[in-house]
Motif scaffolding. Sequence first.
Motif, PDB file in Angstrom:
ATOM      1  N   TRP A  97       3.031  13.423  -0.954  1.00 13.62           N
ATOM      2  CA  TRP A  97       2.699  12.011  -0.780  1.00 13.62           C
ATOM      3  C   TRP A  97       3.942  11.275  -0.296  1.00 13.62           C
ATOM      4  O   TRP A  97       5.029  11.477  -0.817  1.00 13.62           O
ATOM      5  N   TYR A  98       3.746  10.429   0.685  1.00 12.35           N
ATOM      6  CA  TYR A  98       4.841   9.563   1.138  1.00 12.35           C
ATOM      7  C   TYR A  98       4.904   8.294   0.295  1.00 12.35           C
ATOM      8  O   TYR A  98       5.862   7.536   0.383  1.00 12.35           O
ATOM      9  N   VAL A  99       3.835   8.050  -0.472  1.00 12.57           N
ATOM     10  CA  VAL A  99       3.704   6.769  -1.180  1.00 12.57           C
ATOM     11  C   VAL A  99       3.370   7.028  -2.651  1.00 12.57           C
ATOM     12  O   VAL A  99       2.976   8.134  -3.018  1.00 12.57           O
ATOM     13  N   GLU A 100       3.544   5.996  -3.444  1.00  8.90           N
ATOM     14  CA  GLU A 100       3.217   6.089  -4.872  1.00  8.90           C
ATOM     15  C   GLU A 100       2.238   4.983  -5.238  1.00  8.90           C
ATOM     16  O   GLU A 100       2.083   4.015  -4.487  1.00  8.90           O
ATOM     17  N   GLU A 101       1.635   5.132  -6.392  1.00 13.35           N
ATOM     18  CA  GLU A 101       0.755   4.074  -6.900  1.00 13.35           C
ATOM     19  C   GLU A 101       1.543   2.783  -7.012  1.00 13.35           C
ATOM     20  O   GLU A 101       2.688   2.788  -7.472  1.00 13.35           O
ATOM     21  N   ASP A 158       2.548   0.998  -4.456  1.00 13.21           N
ATOM     22  CA  ASP A 158       3.172   0.696  -3.166  1.00 13.21           C
ATOM     23  C   ASP A 158       2.214  -0.113  -2.292  1.00 13.21           C
ATOM     24  O   ASP A 158       0.999   0.037  -2.395  1.00 13.21           O
ATOM     25  N   SER A 212      -4.654   3.699  -6.873  1.00 18.37           N
ATOM     26  CA  SER A 212      -4.539   4.983  -7.566  1.00 18.37           C
ATOM     27  C   SER A 212      -4.432   6.139  -6.575  1.00 18.37           C
ATOM     28  O   SER A 212      -4.895   6.047  -5.435  1.00 18.37           O
ATOM     29  N   ILE A 213      -3.800   7.190  -7.033  1.00 17.81           N
ATOM     30  CA  ILE A 213      -3.713   8.442  -6.287  1.00 17.81           C
ATOM     31  C   ILE A 213      -4.392   9.494  -7.146  1.00 17.81           C
ATOM     32  O   ILE A 213      -4.023   9.685  -8.306  1.00 17.81           O
ATOM     33  N   ALA A 233      -7.114   8.835  -2.702  1.00 14.84           N
ATOM     34  CA  ALA A 233      -6.441   7.617  -3.167  1.00 14.84           C
ATOM     35  C   ALA A 233      -7.367   6.420  -2.958  1.00 14.84           C
ATOM     36  O   ALA A 233      -8.331   6.497  -2.195  1.00 14.84           O
ATOM     37  N   ALA A 268      -3.074  15.584  -6.423  1.00 13.86           N
ATOM     38  CA  ALA A 268      -1.631  15.813  -6.535  1.00 13.86           C
ATOM     39  C   ALA A 268      -1.122  16.765  -5.458  1.00 13.86           C
ATOM     40  O   ALA A 268      -1.903  17.493  -4.833  1.00 13.86           O
ATOM     41  N   GLU A 269       0.183  16.740  -5.277  1.00 13.25           N
ATOM     42  CA  GLU A 269       0.814  17.682  -4.348  1.00 13.25           C
ATOM     43  C   GLU A 269       0.493  19.105  -4.793  1.00 13.25           C
ATOM     44  O   GLU A 269       0.560  19.425  -5.984  1.00 13.25           O
TER      45      GLU A 269
END
Lengths: 79, 313
Positions: free
Chosen positions: A23-27, A29, A59-60, A75, A63-64
């Motif tokens: 993921w380039y982003v997080e919850e 962001d 939300s995401i 997401a 997972a990786e």
Amino acid sequence: MAFEVKLPPLGDDAPDEAEISFWYVEEGDTVEEGQDMVEMVTDKAAFTVPAPVAGTIRSITAAEGDKVQVGQVMAIVEQ
Amino acid sequence: MNISENQCPDQCECGGAAGGVKNRFPAWLKKRLPARDRVEPVLALLKELGLGTVCQEAHCPNTGECFARGTATFMILGRVCTRDCTFCAVPGGRPQPPDPDEPRRVALAAQRLGLRHVVVTSVTRDDLPDGGSGQFAATIRALHEGASATVEVLTPDFGGRREDVDRVLDAAPEVFNHNVETVARLYPEVRPQADYGRSLAVLARAAGSGSAPIIKSGLMLGLGESVDEVRAVLADLRRAGCRVVTLGQYLAPSAAHHPVVEFVEPDRFERLGALALEMGFEAAPSGPFVRSSYRAEEIVARLPAKTVTRADA
């Protein structure tokens, strides 16, 4: 309004899943429309999936390292 | 998909040392997926009309991009191939009889997608007496009449039978494409039931035909060929009368297919493309994601108009 970020379908005979590389982003962001959110890999290439709209990532949900099916929600972006 | 079993080759920049999925593909082999709302109408149309595309069958990494642009490469004559090429994702086995209504549906799909240039390919049909050439001809005619589109066929080798090649040419496709796929030395391991000389002969036959289509061929790089071998193929293709050549990176459909021996760097693709132009090709798309029909309509549009006999101007 909430938008689901899903793995796009490419047809019945195309690969029906891809693995999330990272993921380039997080919850929490904020993202611009079209900004890369996540990198995925199939047998033929690495892919990035863009944000469908500008907004905040609520939300995401994958997972990786997860294998994601076509159409699966990865997401939620709140516009 | 067995990604973890498919190790990255040493000569590639990604190293393979990390061994993780992240590092399997070099940075230049990264694509952006399109928004699903632009892809779904194309998928729905294909499903409604019961049509196959090589985009989906071959797991092409450009599929999303092309579908989002409203274009696709139709694959006629079924989804089962009579050959066992080691690079290809299309399954082998016993194919179904040709569907006589298929040409009409391809034309209808082209019309509804608004395509001005349509690429049509097929599986290899060594089981059919005419190799499927009659279905190609009928599809070309249906597209000319029903969709007013220019047509590019990407054909199998028809076992080298001239009458089958001629049957396709008689329907006057604007572009006749037959891919040599790889260098002569690698044929036994990549295209075991094909023959390099036979493929060149098919191209030469098409180049000498009265309908004078644009002759096109293509190669996958990264199967273990040398630059000198690629140069030799380009020279052979020019001698056969090819005017357009495509060069792209081979990507393995699975760990059971021919391995990717090398991820060819973008620089080398550029140099080979430039070399092809120096050798007299009029167009030579060359790059990691170039495929036989990738943006084919733009190439046809760029070539001298007099050669496109049915340009929908």
